[in-house]
Design a protein around this motif. Structure first.
Motif, PDB file in Angstrom:
ATOM      1  N   THR A 191      41.953  40.629  44.325  1.00 31.62           N
ATOM      2  CA  THR A 191      42.566  41.123  45.373  1.00 31.62           C
ATOM      3  C   THR A 191      44.127  41.176  44.920  1.00 31.62           C
ATOM      4  O   THR A 191      44.803  42.262  45.378  1.00 31.62           O
ATOM      5  N   ASP A 232      41.853  32.358  36.160  1.00 31.36           N
ATOM      6  CA  ASP A 232      40.442  32.695  35.406  1.00 31.36           C
ATOM      7  C   ASP A 232      40.744  32.048  33.932  1.00 31.36           C
ATOM      8  O   ASP A 232      41.992  32.274  33.377  1.00 31.36           O
ATOM      9  N   LYS A 284      40.888  27.742  39.207  1.00 32.01           N
ATOM     10  CA  LYS A 284      41.182  28.017  40.571  1.00 32.01           C
ATOM     11  C   LYS A 284      40.110  27.155  41.354  1.00 32.01           C
ATOM     12  O   LYS A 284      38.963  26.971  40.985  1.00 32.01           O
ATOM     13  N   HIS A 320      36.504  44.464  51.441  1.00 30.95           N
ATOM     14  CA  HIS A 320      36.742  44.046  49.980  1.00 30.95           C
ATOM     15  C   HIS A 320      37.604  44.979  49.235  1.00 30.95           C
ATOM     16  O   HIS A 320      37.261  46.247  49.074  1.00 30.95           O
TER      17      HIS A 320
HETATM   18  N1  4UW Z   1      33.566  38.400  35.568  1.00 34.09           N
HETATM   19  C1  4UW Z   1      33.822  37.328  35.984  1.00 34.09           C
HETATM   20  C2  4UW Z   1      34.042  39.551  36.205  1.00 34.09           C
HETATM   21  C3  4UW Z   1      34.754  39.204  37.560  1.00 34.09           C
HETATM   22  C4  4UW Z   1      35.130  37.762  37.965  1.00 34.09           C
HETATM   23  C5  4UW Z   1      36.200  39.395  39.388  1.00 34.09           C
HETATM   24  O1  4UW Z   1      37.750  38.670  45.709  1.00 34.09           O
HETATM   25  P1  4UW Z   1      38.713  38.994  44.531  1.00 34.09           P
HETATM   26  O2  4UW Z   1      39.984  38.682  44.668  1.00 34.09           O
HETATM   27  O3  4UW Z   1      38.551  40.160  43.992  1.00 34.09           O
HETATM   28  C6  4UW Z   1      37.642  40.592  43.253  1.00 34.09           C
HETATM   29  C7  4UW Z   1      37.738  42.139  42.417  1.00 34.09           C
HETATM   30  C8  4UW Z   1      37.094  42.873  41.644  1.00 34.09           C
HETATM   31  C9  4UW Z   1      37.423  44.123  40.912  1.00 34.09           C
HETATM   32  C10 4UW Z   1      37.855  43.944  39.727  1.00 34.09           C
HETATM   33  C11 4UW Z   1      38.363  44.907  38.762  1.00 34.09           C
HETATM   34  C12 4UW Z   1      38.038  46.407  39.402  1.00 34.09           C
HETATM   35  O4  4UW Z   1      38.268  47.338  38.839  1.00 34.09           O
HETATM   36  C13 4UW Z   1      37.539  46.394  40.563  1.00 34.09           C
HETATM   37  O5  4UW Z   1      37.397  47.496  41.409  1.00 34.09           O
HETATM   38  C14 4UW Z   1      38.191  48.696  41.089  1.00 34.09           C
HETATM   39  C15 4UW Z   1      37.195  45.361  41.471  1.00 34.09           C
HETATM   40  O6  4UW Z   1      36.572  40.322  43.268  1.00 34.09           O
HETATM   41  O7  4UW Z   1      38.038  37.893  43.238  1.00 34.09           O
HETATM   42  C16 4UW Z   1      38.962  37.784  42.078  1.00 34.09           C
HETATM   43  C17 4UW Z   1      38.045  36.844  41.148  1.00 34.09           C
HETATM   44  O8  4UW Z   1      36.707  37.109  41.025  1.00 34.09           O
HETATM   45  C18 4UW Z   1      36.098  36.894  39.609  1.00 34.09           C
HETATM   46  C19 4UW Z   1      37.659  36.222  38.991  1.00 34.09           C
HETATM   47  O9  4UW Z   1      37.274  34.574  39.277  1.00 34.09           O
HETATM   48  C20 4UW Z   1      38.765  36.777  39.786  1.00 34.09           C
HETATM   49  O10 4UW Z   1      39.929  35.947  39.795  1.00 34.09           O
HETATM   50  N2  4UW Z   1      35.867  38.136  39.012  1.00 34.09           N
HETATM   51  N3  4UW Z   1      35.667  40.185  38.371  1.00 34.09           N
HETATM   52  N4  4UW Z   1      33.909  40.851  35.660  1.00 34.09           N
HETATM   53  N5  4UW Z   1      34.541  37.309  37.030  1.00 34.09           N
END
Ligand code: 4UW
Length: 528
Positions: free
Chosen positions: A324, A406, A423, A225
């Motif tokens: 992502t 979001d 979404k 991930h």
């Molecule tokens: N609060 C509420 C949050 C939050 C959230 C994500 O599986 P994906 O595509 O990607 C992730 C990425 C996580 C991430 C964020 C920032 C960062 O610096 C890091 O590491 C370096 C990792 O999970 O899912 C994306 C979706 O997950 C939800 C939100 O809906 C987003 O569009 N989401 N973080 N803190 N919701």
């Protein structure tokens, strides 16, 4: 109105990702431990890591892997995972990361879509990998990280004596990593993250949450991930920190690893925060080495975050937000910030802009304190979805603004709060579950004539997939039978966990499922 990060811009990191990460590995960090197996204890120093990626790149080149190829990496977290990752990028190929619990059909669909010709797996997962390869067609070789008869072993390939390949990489165009994400709608799509996307996101994260040589990061979130890949592999290895690798979350092993390795930082998702706040085992371990805890990937309840920090005796938990398609970071709570308001996911990373727009109607821009859809622009925005021009255009407009799907607002001091999602995506323990995928599985059942899946919340605030099911005339099916039917066809984390039978799925005039209506209906659950 567009808001820009209050940090100074960072320059684009126009480098291959392995160079961005490993530039100082041999010259500066040398004998420092880069990766430590949190169970077995085996360790790889920075110099060894650098050398191993070069030797394996030579072996991959000798095996026929070329620039532009796609290699599927299908393994739980291990010390070798980053070695494979950077060896693949060194030959100019891209890694498509696969969930280790994917079914053979799910894996085959990803192989086909990504046009992957190579698989790297672990012997315990070999059966699934081989079946997936056979179903997809076009796979030229399956390598195993450990050992299995009839397959080349990554361990043996590290002894390769062939010359290191010399490959031209265009960091702004060449794809380094191709994770799968369903984005705002539909089924999983290949997210093209270029070398520059990934490398620049490291430069953007650095001033906000710097890691240092000597820091020890516990890596239990999966490397497949994007959160694990960036926060637990690329970022710490670029800064000379030590990554303690665990293959899965087990609360006792997790706590024991913190104590034994004097872990200084945790990057987790909300279910682990819940375990740390509530599990009785926490009291039995010395966790005094911890300096900070970061949570991302799903909404984190502010009170839970406070309870966790109190229990661990750390500074308040930090949050990050991204996806992502954003390589993945756009917001983060700065590590050394004071007076951070509870519940915020952070401030804009350097070189990043944000707009918040109405979710319906004219999608007008909104101001401070007003909830709307969050749009992001910056060098971390993906190149696009592989082979899906229409979906890419729907996600990123001509001016470069990406729709996160979001909903949230920004306060007057620049702190962002995420309050909802427009979404389709469901996050189960931080993992992506695409409703469209589960709906397609449900509709293959002969007794089911229509179905819709939405996310609902349990008592602990975890999001779970719930299916609304319409049965055909005279058909009989129990909720447990529906749950079992889906569970037999998808990876365990995607299981439908609640079922409600209904007379009709609410749809718009164009046939789109009205998910908001279903979410609002919540309550009459019949099974778990
Ligand atoms: N609060 C509420 C949050 C939050 C959230 C994500 O599986 P994906 O595509 O990607 C992730 C990425 C996580 C991430 C964020 C920032 C960062 O610096 C890091 O590491 C370096 C990792 O999970 O899912 C994306 C979706 O997950 C939800 C939100 O809906 C987003 O569009 N989401 N973080 N803190 N919701």
């Amino acid at each position: 109105m567009a808001w820009r990060s209050e940090y100074p811009d960072v320059p684009l990191l126009d480098l291959p990702i392995h160079e961005a990460v490993l530039a100082r590995a041999s010259t500066e960090f040398g004998d420092l431990p880069a990766l430590v197996d949190g169970v077995g204890g085996a360790a790889l120093s920075y110099a060894e890591l650098d050398r191993a990626t070069r030797r394996l790149a030579a072996a991959f080149a000798e095996a026929g892997v070329r620039r532009g190829d796609v290699v599927a990496l299908h393994s739980p977290n291990s010390v070798l995972y980053p070695v494979v990752l950077y060896a693949v990028t060194r030959v100019g190929a891209a890694v498509t990361t696969v969930h280790p619990l994917a079914t053979a059909d799910e894996f085959a669909a990803q192989l086909r879509d990504a046009k992957a010709e190579w698989i790297v797996t672990a012997s315990a997962l070999l059966g699934v990998a081989r079946r997936a390869g056979e179903r997809a067609g076009g796979v030229r070789e399956v390598f195993v990280c450990d050992a299995a008869q009839g397959h080349r072993s990554i361990g043996d390939m590290l002894e390769c004596t062939a010359p290191e390949p010399v490959v031209e990489i265009d960091p702004g165009e060449d794809v380094a990593v191709l994770p799968y994400s369903s984005g705002t709608t539909g089924t999983p799509k290949g997210v093209m993250l270029t070398h520059r996307n990934l490398a620049t996101n490291l430069a953007q994260l650095h001033p906000v949450v710097p890691m240092e040589p000597g820091e020890r990061i516990l890596a239990v979130l999966p490397f497949f991930h994007i959160y694990g890949l960036t926060a637990l592999v690329n970022a710490p290895l670029r800064e000379g920190a030590t990554v303690i690798v665990l293959p899965r979350f087990d609360v006792e092993k997790f706590l024991a690893a913190i104590q034994e390795h004097r872990v200084t930082a945790l990057y987790v998702a909300p279910p682990i925060v819940l375990a740390l706040a509530k599990h009785p085992a926490v009291a039995g371990y010395d966790l005094s080495s911890l300096r900070y805890v970061m949570s991302a990937a799903a909404p984190l309840d502010a009170e839970l975050a406070q309870a966790c920090a109190r229990r661990l005796g750390t500074a308040p938990l930090l949050q990050a937000f991204g996806m992502t398609e954003l390589s993945p970071g756009c917001h983060m709570v700065p590590r050394h910030a004071r007076d951070v308001p509870p519940g915020t996911v952070g401030k804009l990373l350097p070189s990043t802009e944000m707009r918040i727009v109405e979710t319906a109607g004219e999608r007008r821009d909104l101001g401070v304190g007003e909830d709307g859809e969050i749009l992001i622009r910056g060098p971390q925005v993906m190149k696009g979805y592989l082979g899906r021009a229409a979906e890419s255009e729907a996600m990123v407009d001509a001016e470069g603004w990406l729709r996160t799907g979001d909903v949230g607002h920004m306060d007057a001091d620049g702190w962002l709060y995420v309050v909802d999602r427009v979404k389709e995506l469901i996050k189960y323990k931080g993992y992506q579950v695409a409703p469209a995928e589960l709906e397609a599985v449900l509709l293959t059942h002969e007794a089911i004539v229509d179905a819709a899946v939405v996310g609902v919340h349990d008592a602990d605030g975890n999001e779970l997939p719930k299916a609304y099911v319409v049965l055909g005339p005279g058909a009989e099916l129990s909720a447990d039978e529906v749950i079992d039917y889906v569970a037999g066809r998808v990876a365990p984390y995607k299981k439908v966990r609640r079922v409600e039978f209904t007379d009709a799925v609410p749809r718009s005039a164009t046939g789109k499922i009205l998910r908001r209506e279903l979410r609002a209906r919540e309550g009459s659950t019949t099974a778990s």
